[in-house]
Design an enzyme around this catalytic site. Structure first.
Site, short mmCIF file in Angstrom:
data_model
loop_
_atom_site.label_atom_id
_atom_site.label_comp_id
_atom_site.label_asym_id
_atom_site.label_seq_id
_atom_site.Cartn_x
_atom_site.Cartn_y
_atom_site.Cartn_z
N LYS A 20 0.85 -1.25 -0.14
CA LYS A 20 -0.06 0.01 -0.11
C LYS A 20 0.93 1.37 -0.06
CE LYS A 20 -1.92 1.97 3.79
NZ LYS A 20 -1.63 3.34 3.90
N ASN A 21 1.84 1.31 1.00
CA ASN A 21 2.61 2.54 1.12
C ASN A 21 3.68 2.96 0.08
OD1 ASN A 21 1.03 3.28 3.37
ND2 ASN A 21 2.66 2.74 4.79
N ARG A 52 -4.45 9.62 3.04
CA ARG A 52 -3.26 10.43 3.71
C ARG A 52 -2.53 11.02 2.62
NH1 ARG A 52 -2.50 13.43 7.53
NH2 ARG A 52 -0.35 14.32 7.57
N CYS A 65 -5.69 8.13 8.64
CA CYS A 65 -5.75 7.81 9.83
C CYS A 65 -5.59 8.76 10.89
CB CYS A 65 -4.80 6.54 10.24
SG CYS A 65 -5.42 5.23 9.20
N ARG A 76 0.09 14.79 12.83
CA ARG A 76 0.63 14.56 11.42
C ARG A 76 1.12 15.89 10.74
NH1 ARG A 76 -1.80 9.11 9.35
NH2 ARG A 76 -0.04 8.90 8.39
N PRO A 77 1.64 16.83 11.21
CA PRO A 77 2.14 18.13 10.51
C PRO A 77 3.01 17.61 9.13
CG PRO A 77 3.69 17.76 12.59
CD PRO A 77 2.75 16.59 12.66
N ILE A 78 3.06 18.45 8.34
CA ILE A 78 3.78 18.54 7.16
C ILE A 78 4.94 19.51 6.98
CG2 ILE A 78 2.23 16.93 5.98
CD1 ILE A 78 1.71 18.97 3.90
N ASP A 79 5.15 20.02 8.04
CA ASP A 79 6.19 21.26 8.16
C ASP A 79 7.68 20.70 7.60
OD1 ASP A 79 6.40 19.54 10.57
OD2 ASP A 79 7.98 20.53 10.79
N GLN A 80 8.03 19.69 7.39
CA GLN A 80 9.20 19.15 6.82
C GLN A 80 8.95 18.88 5.27
OE1 GLN A 80 12.48 18.73 8.95
NE2 GLN A 80 10.72 19.75 10.19
N ASP A 134 3.32 0.50 12.10
CA ASP A 134 2.04 -0.13 11.61
C ASP A 134 1.65 -1.18 12.13
OD1 ASP A 134 1.78 2.49 10.21
OD2 ASP A 134 2.85 1.67 8.31
N ILE A 171 6.50 6.89 17.47
CA ILE A 171 6.21 7.68 16.04
C ILE A 171 5.24 8.63 16.03
CG2 ILE A 171 6.07 7.55 13.64
CD1 ILE A 171 8.70 6.08 14.81
N ARG A 180 -9.38 0.26 3.23
CA ARG A 180 -8.23 1.15 2.95
C ARG A 180 -6.78 0.56 2.57
NH1 ARG A 180 -7.77 5.27 6.58
NH2 ARG A 180 -5.89 5.32 5.20
N1 EPU Z 1 6.46 14.57 11.30
C1 EPU Z 1 6.48 15.69 11.71
N2 EPU Z 1 6.64 16.72 10.43
C2 EPU Z 1 6.62 16.48 9.52
C3 EPU Z 1 6.21 14.99 8.72
C4 EPU Z 1 6.23 14.17 9.91
O1 EPU Z 1 6.69 16.47 12.59
O2 EPU Z 1 6.63 17.17 8.11
C5 EPU Z 1 6.25 13.57 12.28
C6 EPU Z 1 4.74 12.95 12.55
O3 EPU Z 1 4.02 13.85 13.05
C7 EPU Z 1 5.35 11.60 12.95
C8 EPU Z 1 6.50 11.26 12.28
O4 EPU Z 1 7.14 12.59 11.87
O5 EPU Z 1 5.27 11.68 14.49
C9 EPU Z 1 6.67 10.38 11.42
O6 EPU Z 1 5.91 10.60 10.48
P1 EPU Z 1 5.93 10.28 8.83
O7 EPU Z 1 5.90 11.32 7.94
O8 EPU Z 1 7.14 9.23 8.86
O9 EPU Z 1 4.55 9.21 8.66
P2 EPU Z 1 3.67 9.45 7.53
O10 EPU Z 1 4.38 9.77 6.03
O11 EPU Z 1 2.52 10.50 7.59
C10 EPU Z 1 3.64 7.09 6.73
C11 EPU Z 1 2.80 5.93 6.34
C12 EPU Z 1 1.91 5.54 7.70
C13 EPU Z 1 3.41 4.91 8.78
C14 EPU Z 1 4.34 6.06 8.63
C15 EPU Z 1 5.34 5.53 9.63
C16 EPU Z 1 1.80 6.38 4.29
C17 EPU Z 1 0.79 6.90 3.30
N3 EPU Z 1 1.93 6.42 5.59
O12 EPU Z 1 2.96 8.18 7.32
O13 EPU Z 1 1.31 4.52 7.37
O14 EPU Z 1 2.84 4.88 9.93
O15 EPU Z 1 4.71 6.65 7.46
O16 EPU Z 1 6.22 4.46 9.05
O17 EPU Z 1 3.02 6.01 3.70
C18 EPU Z 1 -0.65 2.88 7.80
O18 EPU Z 1 -0.11 2.28 6.59
O19 EPU Z 1 -1.56 2.55 8.50
C19 EPU Z 1 0.05 4.33 7.91
C20 EPU Z 1 -0.48 5.03 8.81
#
Ligand code: EPU
Length: 424
Positions: free
Chosen positions: A25-26, A96, A120, A125-129, A309, A331, A401
């Protein structure tokens, strides 16, 4: 009229047999938007037929791409007619990974406006990075009225150091940087298998990406990327969920078509519990001895650590292990909501901040429970398979999903599962 569904599981049957894992999926949700970076059609194989994939098909079509999707076989995306650059709220909310359209459209046409993503609710889940990465590449970013915007006259390679290890941020920057001028270096990059798979996919389109799978990734942008045919890797989390379900029912299951190396963190914990795990090139067999399974402690970590996960399905397994297990979720700050549901089934659980303490009980009992997110649904499935009596899982749509044909797969191994519509 509101139509909902519930899943009914009669627990207690040991799962036995062979089951084939679906495509990841991812990986799928990163590779599909990445097709927008090409100048010619791309064909993707081994895609899971799941709701997240269907949502992306609709989004790509809305953007003007021509998508030929044959579930269970292939998807061909011809990005050439795509002239859209905006993703509306009702589309972005479906998953997402809709935020990967930011990186993909920025790389393709220098601008994007994408509503906040869905997915989820397991933390803020911010996207500042992601945004910091786009800015380093020369984009102006905005966050107004529930929409993210990115715009650049020209993208230029840059050095980017992530403050946190982020899967989504690493993928989004890779997407945009693949079409930037010059070289981008991502430091403190995520190393998950799907990062490597995306890099392989982009490289098969002519991109030059090195170091994926390590914490430093070098991307030399190309003005044009060509079409490709590519099969995505098997799903690491589905593999793990099936392994856990086998252990939970004290069964004997061989998961085929998987990559055992991706499963090492889980395999180590199952062995520590007393479960027998063996692997071959592309198969893992999980068998249980008659003795009790022991409690274990673990902490979720970025790859190659224990994946967040799998924390939820693993916690379900531990509710019936002998002794007390301690789980630290490092995480996401809100990924223990499923434990309240497991408590309804007789689990002894306590949560303190990001730590869960699980005291094993001899038996779980079927109860009505509600899915709060995708992997919470997987945890409830595992618990339902272990429980005595019938477990009713409400809102099973969350499970759809991310898990392809999960009922059929579990039924083929001997589980008793059905789904029915509820009308009110
Ligand atoms: N984070 C920040 N700023 C950012 C991005 C992330 O602070 O700009 C923090 C998040 O808040 C979190 C941590 O960094 O605490 C890790 O977040 P990450 O960005 O790695 O996760 P994601 O991209 O939102 C993906 C998967 C998730 C999986 C995580 C960790 C997808 C679509 N989602 O999420 O998958 O849990 O990586 O491996 O690829 C799932 O499949 O059920 C799922 C939630």
């Amino acid at each position: 009229m509101k139509v909902k569904e519930r899943m009914l599981i009669t627990g207690g049957n040991p799962l036995e047999g062979v089951v084939h894992v679906s495509g990841g999926k991812n990986t799928a949700v990163a590779v599909i938007p990445a097709t927008l970076l090409a100048d010619a059609p791309c064909t993707i194989e081994n895609l899971p037929d799941i709701e997240d994939v269907r949502a992306l098909v609709d989004i790509l079509r809305k953007l003007g791409a021509v998508v030929d999707y044959v579930p269970g076989d292939h998807m061909t995306v011809d990005p050439r007619p795509a002239d859209g650059w905006q993703v509306a709220f009702h589309e972005a909310q479906r998953l997402r990974a809709s935020y990967y359209l930011l990186g993909a459209l920025l790389g393709r046409c220098g601008r994007a406006k994408v509503a906040y993503p869905g997915g989820c609710k397991i933390g803020s889940r911010p996207i500042d990075q992601h945004m910091k990465g786009f800015e380093a590449l020369g984009a102006e970013t905005g966050d107004v009225g529930g929409y993210y915007t990115v715009e650049a006259k020209e993208l230029k390679g840059a050095d980017i150091f992530f403050d946190v290890v982020t899967v989504g941020g690493t993928i989004n920057v890779m997407l945009a940087a693949a079409r930037a001028r010059g070289t981008t270096i991502i430091y403190n990059a995520a190393k998950e298998p799907h990062i490597v798979d995306l890099a392989n996919f982009l490289n098969s389109m002519g991109a030059r990406i090195k170091g994926a799978g390590t914490d430093v990734i070098r991307i030399t942008g190309r003005e044009h990327l060509h079409g490709t045919t590519y099969a995505v890797i098997p799903d690491q989390i589905e593999t793990g969920t099936l392994m856990i379900a086998a252990a939970a029912t004290r069964g004997d299951v061989t998961v085929t078509g998987c990559i055992p190396q991706h499963m090492e963190a889980l395999t180590a914990k199952l062995l520590e519990m007393g479960v027998r795990v063996s692997d071959d090139d592309d198969a893992i067999r999980v068998r249980c001895s008659t003795g009790p399974q022991r409690a274990v402690n673990f902490k979720t970590q970025v790859y190659p650590g224990f994946p967040t996960d799998l924390q939820q399905p693993m916690s379900a397994l531990l509710t019936m292990a002998k002794g007390t297990s301690i789980i630290q979720e490092t995480i996401f700050e809100n990924r223990f909501r499923h434990l309240d549901e497991l408590a309804r089934m007789g689990a002894h659980v306590r949560v303190m901040d990001r730590t869960a303490i699980i005291e094993g009980v001899p038996q779980l009992y079927g109860a009505p429970v509600t899915t709060t997110d995708l992997r919470a649904g997987a945890a409830l499935l595992v618990a339902g398979l272990m429980a005595r009596g019938v477990t009713e899982i409400y809102e099973p749509e969350y499970i759809d999903r991310g898990y392809e044909h999960i009922e059929e797969k579990l039924t083929s191994l001997g589980a008793v599962i059905s789904r029915e519509r509820i009308e009110d």
